[in-house]
Design an enzyme around this catalytic site. Structure first.
Site, PDB file in Angstrom:
ATOM      1  N   CYS A   1       0.835  -1.208   0.000  1.00  0.00           N
ATOM      2  CA  CYS A   1       0.000   0.000   0.000  1.00  0.00           C
ATOM      3  C   CYS A   1       0.867   1.254   0.000  1.00  0.00           C
ATOM      4  CB  CYS A   1      -0.917   0.001   1.214  1.00  0.00           C
ATOM      5  SG  CYS A   1      -2.055   1.398   1.220  1.00  0.00           S
TER       6      CYS A   1
ATOM      7  N   CYS B   1       0.297   4.980   6.933  1.00  0.00           N
ATOM      8  CA  CYS B   1      -0.326   4.777   8.252  1.00  0.00           C
ATOM      9  C   CYS B   1       0.710   4.156   9.196  1.00  0.00           C
ATOM     10  CB  CYS B   1      -1.547   3.860   8.135  1.00  0.00           C
ATOM     11  SG  CYS B   1      -2.727   4.405   6.863  1.00  0.00           S
TER      12      CYS B   1
ATOM     13  N   CYS C   1       0.508   0.396  10.353  1.00  0.00           N
ATOM     14  CA  CYS C   1       0.096  -0.663   9.430  1.00  0.00           C
ATOM     15  C   CYS C   1       1.256  -1.445   8.814  1.00  0.00           C
ATOM     16  CB  CYS C   1      -0.765  -0.055   8.315  1.00  0.00           C
ATOM     17  SG  CYS C   1      -1.426  -1.345   7.218  1.00  0.00           S
TER      18      CYS C   1
ATOM     19  N   CYS D   1     -16.230  -9.667   5.803  1.00  0.00           N
ATOM     20  CA  CYS D   1     -15.614  -8.403   5.387  1.00  0.00           C
ATOM     21  C   CYS D   1     -14.358  -8.669   4.566  1.00  0.00           C
ATOM     22  CB  CYS D   1     -15.273  -7.567   6.615  1.00  0.00           C
ATOM     23  SG  CYS D   1     -14.780  -5.886   6.183  1.00  0.00           S
TER      24      CYS D   1
ATOM     25  N   CYS E   1     -19.305  -6.978   3.717  1.00  0.00           N
ATOM     26  CA  CYS E   1     -18.680  -5.698   4.050  1.00  0.00           C
ATOM     27  C   CYS E   1     -17.363  -5.599   3.288  1.00  0.00           C
ATOM     28  CB  CYS E   1     -18.432  -5.664   5.561  1.00  0.00           C
ATOM     29  SG  CYS E   1     -17.486  -4.237   6.134  1.00  0.00           S
TER      30      CYS E   1
ATOM     31  N   CYS F   1     -19.574   1.350   8.817  1.00  0.00           N
ATOM     32  CA  CYS F   1     -18.772   0.741   9.881  1.00  0.00           C
ATOM     33  C   CYS F   1     -17.571   1.655  10.074  1.00  0.00           C
ATOM     34  CB  CYS F   1     -18.349  -0.663   9.453  1.00  0.00           C
ATOM     35  SG  CYS F   1     -17.224  -1.451  10.622  1.00  0.00           S
TER      36      CYS F   1
ATOM     37  N   ARG G   1     -17.934  -2.918  18.259  1.00  0.00           N
ATOM     38  CA  ARG G   1     -17.145  -4.127  17.984  1.00  0.00           C
ATOM     39  C   ARG G   1     -15.827  -4.141  18.750  1.00  0.00           C
ATOM     40  NH1 ARG G   1     -16.856  -4.436  12.299  1.00  0.00           N
ATOM     41  NH2 ARG G   1     -19.014  -5.072  12.528  1.00  0.00           N
TER      42      ARG G   1
END
Length: 332
Positions: free
Chosen positions: A55, A59, A62, A99, A131, A191, A263
């Site tokens: 990616c 972040c 991550c 998801c 999702c 979400c 969650r």
């Protein structure tokens, strides 16, 4: 009952809730939780990384960011057949929401997106809530996902607007909010939650909850994640989040958004059953099940089944809100 659902919370009010002595806070949250939800039901979701690593974002938490050396191997988009096979296993194990996550900065209108739309259709046809979490979306892309049968879209705020630039510089907080608006306009459920343990202050946590609780409509799901520090990322040396911080966040979220699924997400691997039970008592009514959350470890289905039996919990049925709505319409 609906008097408790408010979208006009002030920061001072949220701080007052957040700062309530812990046992009193849990009691208040548990009382509201009981009014709005079946406390014996927990929504069981499974998260699969359908495209891993590489990616372009930065972040700080991550392991899938291309710029960090974390031992995560880049994998191309999975084939539909493999994804549906995984979804079937999850369904057989008790999951009702599936998801699919792709390590993309944003969705591009190309063959990969067409393949994801096909996967959404396939999972939807299996009778599971489907999702996706694919990064930033345009209005058109959100509509295409909705037309394919997408039930929910995950796009977390991560932290407060003020702390955001300390964690991510490759996109803005407003980029996140725009995607959420596109999802909402397409009629897909939202979400959206965050991560604690990113080096943020208590005020940052309160501000993030304020952003969520003052949206025109509360997100249908709010994941509360504890940072799983990954060596090789800028936050790889961060301290493990204290369980009491998780309980406080979950209880506050439940009081601010009584009808939302809260969650208990990343970080469960490090929690005992007693600690998870406290989170359920404080208002958590959704978990991720399965051995992995994208690339980080997670308790196995068998461990969770044993915990559910011990605590007297049962998986929530898929599409419960819609079935309830249809029943009420027929009775009227």
């Amino acid at each position: 009952m609906s008097n408790d659902i408010r979208n006009n919370w002030t920061l001072a009010e949220i701080k007052s809730v957040y700062d309530t002595p812990l046992l009193e806070l849990v009691y208040k949250a548990a009382t509201l939780h009981r009014q709005y939800n079946d406390t014996a039901e927990v929504q069981v979701c499974t998260l699969l990384s359908i495209k891993t690593g590489g990616c372009s974002e930065d972040c700080a938490y991550c392991p899938q960011a291309a710029r960090y050396s974390t031992g995560v191997n880049v994998q191309a988009l999975m084939k539909k057949e493999e994804v549906l096979e995984y979804a079937q296993k999850a369904k057989d194990a008790g999951s009702t929401r599936f998801c699919m996550g792709a390590a993309w900065r944003e969705v591009r209108d190309n063959r990969d997106f067409d393949r994801v739309l096909d996967m959404v259709k396939g999972v939807n046809e299996m009778g599971m809530e489907v999702c996706c979490t694919l990064g930033m979306l345009t209005g058109d892309q959100a509509q295409k996902l909705a037309d394919a049968g997408l039930y929910a879209y995950n796009h977390n705020l991560d932290t407060s607007k003020e702390h955001y630039s300390e964690i991510i510089t490759t996109r803005t907080y407003d980029d996140r909010l725009n995607t959420l608006e596109n999802v909402r306009k397409a009629g897909v459920t939202v979400c959206c939650g965050g991560i604690i343990g990113l080096g943020e202050s208590h005020d940052d946590r309160i501000k993030m909850l304020h952003t969520l609780a003052t949206m025109p409509e509360h997100p249908e799901s709010v994941p509360i994640n504890a940072l799983v520090p990954i060596p090789g990322t800028p936050l790889g040396e961060n301290q493990k989040v204290d369980i009491w911080d998780m309980v406080r966040m979950i209880a506050t979220a439940r009081i601010l958004m009584p009808a939302t699924m809260v969650r208990l997400s990343a970080g469960r691997t490090d929690m005992s059953i007693a600690e998870q039970a406290l989170c359920f008592m404080a208002g958590a009514n959704s978990i991720f099940a399965g051995d992995k959350l994208l690339t980080t470890p997670n308790p196995s289905f068998d461990e969770d089944n044993a915990m559910f039996q011990l605590l007297g919990l049962k998986p929530r049925a898929a599409f419960k809100e819609e079935k309830q709505y249809l029943r009420e319409a027929v009775e009227a």
